[in-house]
Design an enzyme around this catalytic site. Structure first.
Site, PDB file in Angstrom:
ATOM      1  N   ARG A   6     -86.561  48.988 -40.548  1.00 34.21           N
ATOM      2  CA  ARG A   6     -85.999  50.424 -40.066  1.00 34.21           C
ATOM      3  C   ARG A   6     -86.972  51.212 -41.057  1.00 34.21           C
ATOM      4  O   ARG A   6     -87.205  51.722 -42.092  1.00 34.21           O
ATOM      5  CB  ARG A   6     -84.648  50.709 -41.771  1.00 34.21           C
ATOM      6  CG  ARG A   6     -83.568  50.163 -40.992  1.00 34.21           C
ATOM      7  CD  ARG A   6     -82.293  50.347 -41.718  1.00 34.21           C
ATOM      8  NE  ARG A   6     -81.169  49.369 -41.406  1.00 34.21           N
ATOM      9  CZ  ARG A   6     -80.769  48.437 -42.273  1.00 34.21           C
ATOM     10  NH1 ARG A   6     -81.675  48.088 -42.780  1.00 34.21           N
ATOM     11  NH2 ARG A   6     -79.672  47.690 -42.776  1.00 34.21           N
ATOM     12  N   ASP A  27     -88.779  41.583 -39.294  1.00 32.19           N
ATOM     13  CA  ASP A  27     -87.018  41.698 -39.698  1.00 32.19           C
ATOM     14  C   ASP A  27     -87.617  39.863 -40.054  1.00 32.19           C
ATOM     15  O   ASP A  27     -88.480  39.466 -39.130  1.00 32.19           O
ATOM     16  CB  ASP A  27     -87.126  41.456 -37.756  1.00 32.19           C
ATOM     17  CG  ASP A  27     -85.779  40.898 -38.239  1.00 32.19           C
ATOM     18  OD1 ASP A  27     -85.032  39.486 -39.456  1.00 32.19           O
ATOM     19  OD2 ASP A  27     -84.347  40.604 -37.757  1.00 32.19           O
ATOM     20  N   VAL A  28     -88.400  39.967 -41.238  1.00 31.86           N
ATOM     21  CA  VAL A  28     -87.829  38.564 -42.064  1.00 31.86           C
ATOM     22  C   VAL A  28     -87.759  36.852 -41.214  1.00 31.86           C
ATOM     23  O   VAL A  28     -87.830  35.982 -40.883  1.00 31.86           O
ATOM     24  CB  VAL A  28     -88.131  38.516 -43.139  1.00 31.86           C
ATOM     25  CG1 VAL A  28     -89.112  39.509 -43.856  1.00 31.86           C
ATOM     26  CG2 VAL A  28     -86.690  38.061 -43.383  1.00 31.86           C
ATOM     27  N   ASN A  54     -87.215  40.321 -51.493  1.00 37.00           N
ATOM     28  CA  ASN A  54     -86.346  40.782 -51.602  1.00 37.00           C
ATOM     29  C   ASN A  54     -85.827  40.989 -50.204  1.00 37.00           C
ATOM     30  O   ASN A  54     -84.411  41.340 -50.722  1.00 37.00           O
ATOM     31  CB  ASN A  54     -86.793  42.307 -51.702  1.00 37.00           C
ATOM     32  CG  ASN A  54     -85.453  43.212 -52.358  1.00 37.00           C
ATOM     33  OD1 ASN A  54     -84.710  42.795 -53.164  1.00 37.00           O
ATOM     34  ND2 ASN A  54     -85.511  44.918 -51.698  1.00 37.00           N
ATOM     35  N   TYR A 120     -73.504  32.346 -48.929  1.00 38.30           N
ATOM     36  CA  TYR A 120     -74.190  33.295 -49.697  1.00 38.30           C
ATOM     37  C   TYR A 120     -74.347  32.561 -50.913  1.00 38.30           C
ATOM     38  O   TYR A 120     -75.695  32.897 -51.324  1.00 38.30           O
ATOM     39  CB  TYR A 120     -73.888  34.455 -50.083  1.00 38.30           C
ATOM     40  CG  TYR A 120     -74.148  35.315 -50.906  1.00 38.30           C
ATOM     41  CD1 TYR A 120     -75.101  36.119 -50.723  1.00 38.30           C
ATOM     42  CD2 TYR A 120     -73.567  35.129 -52.193  1.00 38.30           C
ATOM     43  CE1 TYR A 120     -76.254  36.896 -51.073  1.00 38.30           C
ATOM     44  CE2 TYR A 120     -74.352  35.884 -52.772  1.00 38.30           C
ATOM     45  CZ  TYR A 120     -75.893  37.097 -52.993  1.00 38.30           C
ATOM     46  OH  TYR A 120     -76.743  37.782 -53.286  1.00 38.30           O
ATOM     47  N   LYS A 124     -78.405  31.789 -52.219  1.00 39.86           N
ATOM     48  CA  LYS A 124     -79.272  31.732 -53.843  1.00 39.86           C
ATOM     49  C   LYS A 124     -79.601  30.010 -54.575  1.00 39.86           C
ATOM     50  O   LYS A 124     -80.310  30.299 -55.288  1.00 39.86           O
ATOM     51  CB  LYS A 124     -78.196  32.342 -54.302  1.00 39.86           C
ATOM     52  CG  LYS A 124     -78.119  33.721 -53.670  1.00 39.86           C
ATOM     53  CD  LYS A 124     -79.555  34.501 -52.989  1.00 39.86           C
ATOM     54  CE  LYS A 124     -79.669  35.999 -51.708  1.00 39.86           C
ATOM     55  NZ  LYS A 124     -80.880  37.014 -52.440  1.00 39.86           N
ATOM     56  N   PRO A 150     -79.734  38.724 -60.218  1.00 35.98           N
ATOM     57  CA  PRO A 150     -79.125  39.605 -60.496  1.00 35.98           C
ATOM     58  C   PRO A 150     -77.605  39.626 -60.272  1.00 35.98           C
ATOM     59  O   PRO A 150     -77.307  38.492 -59.527  1.00 35.98           O
ATOM     60  CB  PRO A 150     -78.910  40.469 -59.794  1.00 35.98           C
ATOM     61  CG  PRO A 150     -80.857  40.919 -58.895  1.00 35.98           C
ATOM     62  CD  PRO A 150     -80.848  39.130 -59.280  1.00 35.98           C
ATOM     63  N   GLY A 151     -76.853  40.001 -61.689  1.00 38.54           N
ATOM     64  CA  GLY A 151     -75.576  39.746 -61.045  1.00 38.54           C
ATOM     65  C   GLY A 151     -75.085  41.098 -60.372  1.00 38.54           C
ATOM     66  O   GLY A 151     -75.720  41.303 -59.428  1.00 38.54           O
ATOM     67  N   VAL A 153     -75.130  44.961 -58.725  1.00 36.18           N
ATOM     68  CA  VAL A 153     -75.753  45.918 -58.215  1.00 36.18           C
ATOM     69  C   VAL A 153     -75.766  46.621 -57.145  1.00 36.18           C
ATOM     70  O   VAL A 153     -75.519  46.230 -56.333  1.00 36.18           O
ATOM     71  CB  VAL A 153     -77.550  45.616 -58.407  1.00 36.18           C
ATOM     72  CG1 VAL A 153     -78.362  46.841 -58.374  1.00 36.18           C
ATOM     73  CG2 VAL A 153     -77.819  44.419 -59.367  1.00 36.18           C
TER      74      VAL A 153
END
Length: 220
Positions: A6, A27-28, A54, A120, A124, A150-151, A153
């Site tokens: 964006r 767009d990766v 990220n 998902y 990870k 992270p947990g 967020v």
């Protein structure tokens, strides 16, 4: 350099930063787009010393036998393949210059499964293992690799996961204090500012209100 799908958000972020920025609308998930955009970077951005992977998302929380296969593919294409594409383009330059740092944003879902986490969590787990293997390959160079896991967020993550259902997303964090994006950014900053001989391999972080659940047992 700021990358994302964006452009308006990238421009808004660039306007807040105190240093010159180079915006790449990207767009990766598209390997040709990644290779084209990152293999011909303008000066003074061409020598990348820090890569923060990220880009990532979760979609849906249905059990595996009813989940949307398109959602699964989108998560794999973004969380795994996109990360691999960007890393593979930029890593050779880091090794050649003998300096650099790759920071991959993983998740505690790589370690702790939960109902509906299926693909998902698997993506990870890929991020974790890929990061570990990168570190193994880069031993003897001055290129470092860190994975931050992270947990909970509170970002737009849950809104995306529930496909725009803001109320359902809000309930995920109801009655507890989640981590914030600033918390994670602060951890990343700590990792990348350690002395050059120090490599933080994995940083797992949760809010104080999150912990570890019991095993899932179906009673009859």
């Amino acid at each position: 350099m700021l990358t994302g799908r964006r452009r308006d958000r990238l421009e808004a972020l660039a306007a807040r930063l105190p240093t010159p920025s180079h915006i790449i609308e990207l767009d990766v998930r598209s390997r040709p787009a990644v290779e084209t955009a990152l293999s011909s970077l303008p000066a003074p951005f061409s020598e990348v010393d820090l890569l923060i992977n990220n880009a990532g998302l979760g979609l849906g929380m249905e059990p595996a036998h009813t989940a949307d296969l398109d959602d699964w593919e989108t998560m794999i294409d973004t969380n795994c393949k996109g990360l691999v594409y960007v890393t593979r383009v930029l890593l050779p330059g880091m090794v050649q210059r003998n300096r650099g740092h790759v920071v991959n944003l993983g998740s505690v879902a790589a370690t702790y499964p939960y109902p509906g986490g299926n693909v998902y969590g698997a993506t990870k787990a890929f991020v974790h293992q890929f990061s570990q293997n990168l570190k193994a390959d880069l031993v003897g160079t001055r290129v470092r690799v860190t994975e931050v896991q992270p947990g909970m967020v509170e970002t737009g993550f849950s809104v995306v996961r529930f496909k725009g259902d803001a109320e359902r997303a809000r309930k995920v964090y109801e009655g507890m204090q989640p981590l914030t994006p600033d918390d994670i950014a602060d951890i990343v900053l700590f990792c990348i500012t350690r002395p050059a001989h120090v490599n933080l391999n994995v940083v797992e972080v949760m809010p104080a209100d999150q912990g570890f659940g019991p095993m899932n047992v179906k009673r009859r």
